[in-house]
Enzyme design. Sequence first.
Site, short mmCIF file in Angstrom:
data_model
loop_
_atom_site.label_atom_id
_atom_site.label_comp_id
_atom_site.label_asym_id
_atom_site.label_seq_id
_atom_site.Cartn_x
_atom_site.Cartn_y
_atom_site.Cartn_z
N LYS A 1 15.58 0.54 42.39
CA LYS A 1 14.16 0.43 41.99
C LYS A 1 14.12 0.25 40.48
O LYS A 1 14.60 1.11 39.73
CB LYS A 1 13.40 1.69 42.41
CG LYS A 1 11.90 1.64 42.08
CD LYS A 1 11.17 2.83 42.70
CE LYS A 1 9.71 2.88 42.27
NZ LYS A 1 9.34 4.18 41.70
N HIS B 1 8.09 14.72 41.19
CA HIS B 1 8.64 14.63 42.55
C HIS B 1 10.12 14.99 42.53
O HIS B 1 10.76 14.96 41.48
CB HIS B 1 8.47 13.21 43.11
CG HIS B 1 9.28 12.17 42.38
ND1 HIS B 1 8.95 11.71 41.13
CD2 HIS B 1 10.43 11.53 42.72
CE1 HIS B 1 9.85 10.83 40.73
NE2 HIS B 1 10.77 10.70 41.68
N ASP C 1 13.65 13.55 44.44
CA ASP C 1 14.02 12.31 45.12
C ASP C 1 14.37 12.58 46.57
O ASP C 1 15.00 13.59 46.89
CB ASP C 1 15.21 11.65 44.41
CG ASP C 1 14.79 11.00 43.09
OD1 ASP C 1 13.57 10.87 42.87
OD2 ASP C 1 15.68 10.64 42.31
N HIS D 1 11.26 16.14 38.79
CA HIS D 1 11.16 15.35 37.55
C HIS D 1 9.92 14.46 37.59
O HIS D 1 9.30 14.30 38.63
CB HIS D 1 12.43 14.53 37.33
CG HIS D 1 12.75 13.58 38.45
ND1 HIS D 1 13.28 14.00 39.66
CD2 HIS D 1 12.62 12.24 38.57
CE1 HIS D 1 13.46 12.96 40.45
NE2 HIS D 1 13.06 11.88 39.82
O1 LIG Z 1 15.56 6.18 48.76
C1 LIG Z 1 14.54 6.47 47.95
C2 LIG Z 1 14.59 7.60 47.18
C3 LIG Z 1 13.54 7.88 46.33
O2 LIG Z 1 13.57 9.02 45.63
C4 LIG Z 1 12.49 7.00 46.21
C5 LIG Z 1 12.44 5.87 47.04
C6 LIG Z 1 13.47 5.59 47.90
O3 LIG Z 1 11.41 5.01 47.04
C7 LIG Z 1 10.23 5.44 46.38
C8 LIG Z 1 9.20 4.38 46.50
C9 LIG Z 1 9.43 3.05 46.27
C10 LIG Z 1 8.43 2.12 46.46
C11 LIG Z 1 7.16 2.53 46.88
O4 LIG Z 1 6.14 1.66 47.07
C12 LIG Z 1 6.92 3.88 47.12
O5 LIG Z 1 5.69 4.26 47.51
C13 LIG Z 1 7.93 4.80 46.93
C14 LIG Z 1 10.58 5.97 45.03
O6 LIG Z 1 9.52 6.10 44.17
C15 LIG Z 1 11.45 7.21 45.18
O7 LIG Z 1 10.87 8.45 45.14
O1 LIG Z 2 11.83 6.28 35.09
C1 LIG Z 2 12.35 7.37 35.21
O2 LIG Z 2 12.97 7.89 34.28
C2 LIG Z 2 12.24 8.14 36.50
C3 LIG Z 2 12.04 7.25 37.70
C4 LIG Z 2 11.90 8.01 38.98
O3 LIG Z 2 11.84 9.21 39.00
C5 LIG Z 2 11.81 7.27 40.26
O4 LIG Z 2 11.83 6.04 40.26
O5 LIG Z 2 11.76 7.94 41.32
#
Ligand SMILES: Oc1cc(O)c2c(c1)O[C@H](c1ccc(O)c(O)c1)[C@@H](O)[C@H]2O
Ligand SMILES: O=C(O)CCC(=O)C(=O)O
Length: 349
Positions: A209, A228, A230, A284
Amino acid sequence: MAPARVETLSSSGLESIPLEYVRPVEERPTDSVLDLTDHGPQLPVIDFAGWHSGDAEERKKIMREIAEASQEWGAMQLLNHGISQSLIARLQAAGKAFFDLPIKDKEKYANDSGSGKILGYGSKLANNASGQLEWEDYYFHILWPEHKRDVANTWPGYPSDYEEVTVAYGREIRKLTAQILGALSLELGLEEGRMERVLGGEELLMELKINYYPRCPQPELALGVEAHTDISALTFLLHNMVPGLQLFHHGKWITAKCIPGALILQLGDQVEIMSNGKYSSGLHRGLVNKEKVRISWAVFCCPPKDAVIGPMKEMVDDQNPPLFPARTFQEHIDYKLFRKNQAKEKATN
Ligand SMILES: Oc1cc(O)c2c(c1)O[C@H](c1ccc(O)c(O)c1)[C@@H](O)[C@H]2O
Ligand SMILES: O=C(O)CCC(=O)C(=O)O
Protein backbone atom coordinates in the site's frame (compact mmCIF):
# COMPACT_ATOMS: atom_id res chain seq x y z
CA MET A 1 -19.81 8.49 -8.00
CA ALA A 2 -16.03 8.47 -7.61
CA PRO A 3 -14.93 9.54 -4.13
CA ALA A 4 -13.21 12.89 -3.73
CA ARG A 5 -9.46 12.60 -3.89
CA VAL A 6 -7.67 14.24 -1.01
CA GLU A 7 -5.07 15.50 -3.48
CA THR A 8 -7.82 17.46 -5.29
CA LEU A 9 -8.92 19.09 -2.04
CA SER A 10 -5.35 19.89 -1.08
CA SER A 11 -4.48 21.52 -4.39
CA SER A 12 -7.73 23.52 -4.51
CA GLY A 13 -6.23 26.03 -2.08
CA LEU A 14 -8.93 25.70 0.58
CA GLU A 15 -8.04 27.13 3.98
CA SER A 16 -10.24 24.91 6.12
CA ILE A 17 -10.79 21.22 5.63
CA PRO A 18 -14.26 19.71 4.98
CA LEU A 19 -16.04 18.54 8.13
CA GLU A 20 -15.70 14.82 7.28
CA TYR A 21 -11.93 15.17 7.75
CA VAL A 22 -12.17 16.94 11.12
CA ARG A 23 -11.43 14.38 13.81
CA PRO A 24 -13.29 14.36 17.13
CA VAL A 25 -11.42 16.42 19.75
CA GLU A 26 -10.06 13.35 21.58
CA GLU A 27 -8.43 12.02 18.38
CA ARG A 28 -6.74 15.25 17.30
CA PRO A 29 -2.96 15.38 17.36
CA THR A 30 -1.95 17.52 20.32
CA ASP A 31 1.84 17.45 19.92
CA SER A 32 3.52 19.03 16.95
CA VAL A 33 4.65 16.16 14.75
CA LEU A 34 7.74 18.06 13.69
CA ASP A 35 8.89 18.48 17.27
CA LEU A 36 11.42 15.67 17.41
CA THR A 37 13.52 17.30 20.10
CA ASP A 38 11.78 15.29 22.79
CA HIS A 39 14.32 13.13 24.56
CA GLY A 40 11.63 10.76 25.81
CA PRO A 41 11.25 7.13 24.75
CA GLN A 42 11.90 6.29 21.08
CA LEU A 43 11.05 3.33 18.95
CA PRO A 44 13.86 0.75 19.41
CA VAL A 45 16.51 0.76 16.66
CA ILE A 46 17.90 -2.67 15.85
CA ASP A 47 21.08 -3.08 13.86
CA PHE A 48 20.75 -6.17 11.70
CA ALA A 49 24.34 -5.97 10.43
CA GLY A 50 25.57 -8.88 12.56
CA TRP A 51 22.82 -11.24 11.37
CA HIS A 52 24.92 -12.67 8.53
CA SER A 53 28.27 -12.53 10.35
CA GLY A 54 28.19 -16.22 11.28
CA ASP A 55 28.64 -15.23 14.92
CA ALA A 56 25.96 -17.18 16.81
CA GLU A 57 26.14 -14.90 19.85
CA GLU A 58 25.64 -11.80 17.72
CA ARG A 59 22.59 -13.37 16.08
CA LYS A 60 21.14 -14.32 19.48
CA LYS A 61 21.58 -10.73 20.66
CA ILE A 62 19.69 -9.40 17.61
CA MET A 63 16.91 -11.95 18.12
CA ARG A 64 16.55 -10.94 21.77
CA GLU A 65 16.32 -7.27 20.77
CA ILE A 66 13.65 -8.06 18.17
CA ALA A 67 11.64 -10.05 20.73
CA GLU A 68 11.92 -7.29 23.35
CA ALA A 69 10.82 -4.59 20.92
CA SER A 70 7.95 -6.86 19.83
CA GLN A 71 6.76 -7.21 23.41
CA GLU A 72 7.31 -3.65 24.50
CA TRP A 73 6.38 -1.62 21.39
CA GLY A 74 5.04 -3.96 18.73
CA ALA A 75 7.31 -2.02 16.37
CA MET A 76 10.97 -1.19 15.73
CA GLN A 77 13.33 0.44 13.23
CA LEU A 78 15.67 -1.96 11.41
CA LEU A 79 19.09 -0.76 10.27
CA ASN A 80 21.37 -2.68 7.89
CA HIS A 81 18.45 -4.94 6.98
CA GLY A 82 20.17 -6.15 3.81
CA ILE A 83 17.96 -4.38 1.24
CA SER A 84 20.11 -2.14 -0.92
CA GLN A 85 19.54 1.59 -0.67
CA SER A 86 19.63 1.89 -4.44
CA LEU A 87 16.72 -0.54 -4.78
CA ILE A 88 14.80 1.39 -2.12
CA ALA A 89 15.53 4.67 -3.91
CA ARG A 90 14.24 3.20 -7.20
CA LEU A 91 11.09 1.83 -5.52
CA GLN A 92 10.38 5.22 -4.01
CA ALA A 93 11.08 7.08 -7.26
CA ALA A 94 8.65 4.76 -9.09
CA GLY A 95 5.86 5.23 -6.52
CA LYS A 96 6.38 9.00 -6.49
CA ALA A 97 6.35 9.13 -10.31
CA PHE A 98 2.96 7.40 -10.29
CA PHE A 99 1.50 9.84 -7.76
CA ASP A 100 3.02 12.77 -9.68
CA LEU A 101 0.71 11.89 -12.59
CA PRO A 102 -2.35 14.12 -13.10
CA ILE A 103 -5.34 12.81 -11.11
CA LYS A 104 -7.25 11.95 -14.30
CA ASP A 105 -4.47 9.51 -15.28
CA LYS A 106 -4.46 7.90 -11.82
CA GLU A 107 -8.26 7.54 -11.99
CA LYS A 108 -7.77 4.90 -14.72
CA TYR A 109 -6.65 2.65 -11.86
CA ALA A 110 -9.46 3.63 -9.45
CA ASN A 111 -10.71 0.85 -7.18
CA ASP A 112 -14.23 0.32 -5.86
CA SER A 113 -13.57 0.11 -2.15
CA GLY A 114 -17.28 0.68 -1.42
CA SER A 115 -17.88 -2.82 -2.82
CA GLY A 116 -14.89 -4.23 -0.96
CA LYS A 117 -12.62 -4.06 -4.07
CA ILE A 118 -9.60 -2.31 -2.67
CA LEU A 119 -7.02 -3.16 -5.35
CA GLY A 120 -5.90 -0.04 -7.19
CA TYR A 121 -5.96 3.72 -6.61
CA GLY A 122 -8.31 4.82 -3.85
CA SER A 123 -9.26 7.06 -0.98
CA LYS A 124 -10.83 5.88 2.22
CA LEU A 125 -14.59 5.65 2.35
CA ALA A 126 -16.35 6.14 5.66
CA ASN A 127 -16.91 2.75 7.27
CA ASN A 128 -18.13 3.96 10.62
CA ALA A 129 -21.22 5.77 11.86
CA SER A 130 -19.43 9.08 12.33
CA GLY A 131 -18.42 9.10 8.63
CA GLN A 132 -14.85 10.10 9.34
CA LEU A 133 -12.33 10.24 6.50
CA GLU A 134 -8.57 10.10 6.39
CA TRP A 135 -6.36 12.74 4.77
CA GLU A 136 -4.76 10.39 2.24
CA ASP A 137 -5.06 8.74 -1.16
CA TYR A 138 -3.39 5.38 -1.72
CA TYR A 139 -2.51 2.63 -4.17
CA PHE A 140 -3.00 -0.95 -3.01
CA HIS A 141 -1.97 -4.17 -4.80
CA ILE A 142 -0.87 -7.74 -4.15
CA LEU A 143 2.88 -8.18 -4.23
CA TRP A 144 3.44 -11.86 -3.41
CA PRO A 145 3.17 -14.76 -4.22
CA GLU A 146 3.72 -14.35 -7.93
CA HIS A 147 0.67 -16.40 -8.96
CA LYS A 148 -1.65 -14.13 -6.95
CA ARG A 149 -0.50 -10.82 -8.41
CA ASP A 150 -2.36 -9.52 -11.41
CA VAL A 151 0.18 -7.04 -12.70
CA ALA A 152 -1.61 -6.28 -15.98
CA ASN A 153 -4.91 -5.29 -14.35
CA THR A 154 -4.12 -4.09 -10.85
CA TRP A 155 -0.60 -2.59 -10.80
CA PRO A 156 0.33 0.91 -11.96
CA GLY A 157 1.35 0.75 -15.62
CA TYR A 158 3.52 3.84 -15.13
CA PRO A 159 6.44 4.43 -14.76
CA SER A 160 7.87 1.74 -17.02
CA ASP A 161 10.20 0.31 -14.34
CA TYR A 162 7.47 0.15 -11.66
CA GLU A 163 7.01 -3.60 -12.07
CA GLU A 164 10.71 -4.48 -12.18
CA VAL A 165 11.68 -2.54 -9.04
CA THR A 166 8.57 -3.46 -7.07
CA VAL A 167 9.00 -7.19 -7.80
CA ALA A 168 12.67 -6.94 -6.77
CA TYR A 169 11.73 -5.15 -3.54
CA GLY A 170 9.04 -7.77 -2.82
CA ARG A 171 11.61 -10.55 -3.16
CA GLU A 172 13.86 -8.84 -0.59
CA ILE A 173 10.99 -8.23 1.84
CA ARG A 174 9.96 -11.88 1.52
CA LYS A 175 13.47 -12.94 2.65
CA LEU A 176 13.41 -10.52 5.56
CA THR A 177 9.95 -11.76 6.56
CA ALA A 178 11.32 -15.30 6.91
CA GLN A 179 14.22 -14.03 9.04
CA ILE A 180 11.99 -12.01 11.37
CA LEU A 181 9.42 -14.80 11.75
CA GLY A 182 12.31 -17.18 12.43
CA ALA A 183 13.64 -14.92 15.18
CA LEU A 184 10.18 -14.46 16.71
CA SER A 185 9.59 -18.24 16.69
CA LEU A 186 12.95 -19.12 18.25
CA GLU A 187 12.45 -16.49 20.95
CA LEU A 188 9.18 -18.21 21.91
CA GLY A 189 11.08 -21.50 22.24
CA LEU A 190 9.61 -22.81 18.97
CA GLU A 191 11.24 -24.27 15.92
CA GLU A 192 12.54 -21.54 13.56
CA GLY A 193 10.06 -22.23 10.74
CA ARG A 194 6.99 -22.58 12.95
CA MET A 195 5.34 -19.17 12.54
CA GLU A 196 6.09 -18.93 8.83
CA ARG A 197 4.40 -22.30 8.27
CA VAL A 198 1.28 -21.27 10.23
CA LEU A 199 1.17 -18.14 8.06
CA GLY A 200 0.98 -20.22 4.90
CA GLY A 201 4.65 -20.91 4.05
CA GLU A 202 4.97 -20.47 0.28
CA GLU A 203 1.43 -19.05 0.21
CA LEU A 204 2.18 -16.24 2.68
CA LEU A 205 0.60 -13.17 1.12
CA MET A 206 2.23 -9.76 0.76
CA GLU A 207 0.31 -6.61 -0.19
CA LEU A 208 1.78 -3.20 -0.97
CA LYS A 209 0.00 0.00 0.00
CA ILE A 210 1.52 3.30 -1.09
CA ASN A 211 0.08 5.99 1.17
CA TYR A 212 0.04 9.48 -0.32
CA TYR A 213 -0.64 12.24 2.22
CA PRO A 214 -1.11 15.62 0.51
CA ARG A 215 -0.37 18.90 2.32
CA CYS A 216 -3.14 19.72 4.75
CA PRO A 217 -4.17 23.29 5.64
CA GLN A 218 -5.33 22.25 9.14
CA PRO A 219 -3.09 19.34 10.20
CA GLU A 220 -4.03 19.85 13.85
CA LEU A 221 -7.61 18.73 13.04
CA ALA A 222 -6.94 15.80 10.70
CA LEU A 223 -5.32 12.38 10.59
CA GLY A 224 -3.58 10.79 7.59
CA VAL A 225 -4.43 7.34 8.92
CA GLU A 226 -6.49 6.92 12.04
CA ALA A 227 -5.20 4.98 15.04
CA HIS A 228 -5.21 1.26 14.28
CA THR A 229 -3.31 -1.97 14.66
CA ASP A 230 -2.45 -3.77 11.43
CA ILE A 231 -4.50 -6.81 10.50
CA SER A 232 -1.38 -8.39 9.00
CA ALA A 233 1.26 -10.56 10.72
CA LEU A 234 4.11 -8.15 9.94
CA THR A 235 4.22 -4.80 8.16
CA PHE A 236 7.41 -3.31 6.69
CA LEU A 237 7.26 0.45 6.21
CA LEU A 238 9.37 2.92 4.26
CA HIS A 239 8.69 6.65 4.00
CA ASN A 240 10.03 9.73 2.25
CA MET A 241 11.73 11.12 5.39
CA VAL A 242 8.79 13.34 6.28
CA PRO A 243 7.79 12.62 9.91
CA GLY A 244 4.23 11.51 10.55
CA LEU A 245 4.12 7.98 11.95
CA GLN A 246 3.23 7.86 15.64
CA LEU A 247 3.24 4.85 17.96
CA PHE A 248 1.15 4.65 21.09
CA HIS A 249 3.45 3.79 23.97
CA HIS A 250 2.58 3.83 27.66
CA GLY A 251 -0.36 6.17 27.14
CA LYS A 252 1.50 8.64 24.90
CA TRP A 253 1.83 9.16 21.14
CA ILE A 254 5.51 8.99 20.16
CA THR A 255 6.60 10.28 16.74
CA ALA A 256 9.00 7.89 15.00
CA LYS A 257 12.28 9.60 14.11
CA CYS A 258 13.18 9.57 10.43
CA ILE A 259 16.40 7.53 10.24
CA PRO A 260 18.04 7.40 6.81
CA GLY A 261 18.25 3.80 5.57
CA ALA A 262 15.97 2.36 8.24
CA LEU A 263 13.00 0.13 7.59
CA ILE A 264 10.20 0.28 10.14
CA LEU A 265 8.80 -3.06 11.23
CA GLN A 266 5.33 -3.09 12.72
CA LEU A 267 3.90 -6.25 14.30
CA GLY A 268 0.32 -6.95 13.32
CA ASP A 269 -2.68 -8.69 14.82
CA GLN A 270 -1.83 -12.16 13.43
CA VAL A 271 1.48 -12.33 15.33
CA GLU A 272 -0.22 -11.10 18.50
CA ILE A 273 -2.91 -13.78 18.13
CA MET A 274 -0.50 -16.64 17.27
CA SER A 275 1.77 -15.80 20.20
CA ASN A 276 -1.30 -15.58 22.48
CA GLY A 277 -0.38 -12.01 23.40
CA LYS A 278 3.35 -12.56 24.07
CA TYR A 279 4.07 -10.18 21.18
CA SER A 280 1.92 -7.12 20.67
CA SER A 281 0.34 -5.55 17.66
CA GLY A 282 1.38 -1.91 17.95
CA LEU A 283 -1.28 0.81 17.87
CA HIS A 284 -0.17 3.53 15.46
CA ARG A 285 -1.49 6.42 13.37
CA GLY A 286 -0.25 8.82 10.70
CA LEU A 287 -0.23 12.62 10.96
CA VAL A 288 -0.14 15.10 8.13
CA ASN A 289 1.40 18.55 7.81
CA LYS A 290 1.05 21.88 6.04
CA GLU A 291 4.40 22.05 4.31
CA LYS A 292 5.26 18.70 2.81
CA VAL A 293 3.64 15.81 1.00
CA ARG A 294 4.32 12.59 2.93
CA ILE A 295 4.52 9.23 1.16
CA SER A 296 4.91 5.82 2.80
CA TRP A 297 5.22 2.30 1.42
CA ALA A 298 3.67 -0.39 3.63
CA VAL A 299 4.13 -4.08 2.81
CA PHE A 300 1.58 -6.14 4.75
CA CYS A 301 2.66 -9.77 5.24
CA CYS A 302 -0.42 -11.88 5.89
CA PRO A 303 -1.69 -15.45 5.92
CA PRO A 304 -3.81 -16.60 2.97
CA LYS A 305 -7.44 -15.45 3.35
CA ASP A 306 -8.75 -18.92 4.27
CA ALA A 307 -6.05 -19.73 6.86
CA VAL A 308 -7.46 -20.17 10.35
CA ILE A 309 -5.30 -18.25 12.81
CA GLY A 310 -5.55 -18.67 16.56
CA PRO A 311 -3.08 -18.95 19.44
CA MET A 312 -0.48 -21.64 18.60
CA LYS A 313 -0.97 -24.76 20.71
CA GLU A 314 2.48 -24.40 22.33
CA MET A 315 1.40 -20.98 23.67
CA VAL A 316 -1.64 -22.29 25.51
CA ASP A 317 -1.84 -24.26 28.76
CA ASP A 318 -3.73 -24.12 32.07
CA GLN A 319 -1.85 -20.98 33.15
CA ASN A 320 -2.11 -19.39 29.70
CA PRO A 321 -5.64 -19.81 28.38
CA PRO A 322 -6.28 -18.65 24.80
CA LEU A 323 -6.76 -14.88 24.73
CA PHE A 324 -8.11 -14.82 21.17
CA PRO A 325 -10.62 -16.91 19.21
CA ALA A 326 -9.34 -18.76 16.14
CA ARG A 327 -10.78 -17.32 12.92
CA THR A 328 -9.93 -17.14 9.26
CA PHE A 329 -7.92 -14.19 8.07
CA GLN A 330 -10.88 -13.21 5.87
CA GLU A 331 -13.12 -13.03 8.94
CA HIS A 332 -10.55 -10.83 10.65
CA ILE A 333 -10.40 -8.52 7.59
CA ASP A 334 -14.19 -8.26 7.35
CA TYR A 335 -14.45 -7.34 10.98
CA LYS A 336 -11.63 -4.82 11.12
CA LEU A 337 -11.67 -3.19 7.70
CA PHE A 338 -15.30 -3.34 6.72
CA ARG A 339 -16.96 -3.60 10.14
CA LYS A 340 -19.03 -6.59 9.02
CA ASN A 341 -20.67 -8.69 11.76
CA GLN A 342 -19.72 -6.10 14.34
CA ALA A 343 -22.74 -6.68 16.53
CA LYS A 344 -22.07 -10.42 16.53
CA GLU A 345 -18.38 -9.91 17.39
CA LYS A 346 -19.21 -7.57 20.24
CA ALA A 347 -21.58 -10.11 21.67
CA THR A 348 -19.10 -12.98 21.50
CA ASN A 349 -15.82 -11.27 22.50
O1 LIG B 1 -3.25 -6.83 4.86
C1 LIG B 1 -3.57 -5.61 5.29
C2 LIG B 1 -3.10 -5.16 6.49
C3 LIG B 1 -3.41 -3.89 6.92
O2 LIG B 1 -3.00 -3.50 8.13
C4 LIG B 1 -4.14 -3.05 6.10
C5 LIG B 1 -4.65 -3.53 4.89
C6 LIG B 1 -4.35 -4.81 4.47
O3 LIG B 1 -5.43 -2.80 4.08
C7 LIG B 1 -5.97 -1.61 4.64
C8 LIG B 1 -6.82 -0.95 3.62
C9 LIG B 1 -6.45 -0.76 2.32
C10 LIG B 1 -7.32 -0.18 1.42
C11 LIG B 1 -8.60 0.22 1.83
O4 LIG B 1 -9.49 0.81 1.00
C12 LIG B 1 -8.99 0.02 3.16
O5 LIG B 1 -10.21 0.42 3.55
C13 LIG B 1 -8.10 -0.56 4.04
C14 LIG B 1 -4.89 -0.84 5.31
O6 LIG B 1 -5.20 0.46 5.59
C15 LIG B 1 -4.34 -1.64 6.48
O7 LIG B 1 -4.82 -1.40 7.74
O1 LIG C 1 2.18 6.12 6.71
C1 LIG C 1 2.49 5.59 7.76
O2 LIG C 1 3.53 5.87 8.35
C2 LIG C 1 1.58 4.55 8.37
C3 LIG C 1 0.71 3.84 7.36
C4 LIG C 1 -0.21 2.84 7.97
O3 LIG C 1 -0.31 2.72 9.16
C5 LIG C 1 -1.04 1.97 7.09
O4 LIG C 1 -0.98 2.11 5.87
O5 LIG C 1 -1.75 1.10 7.64
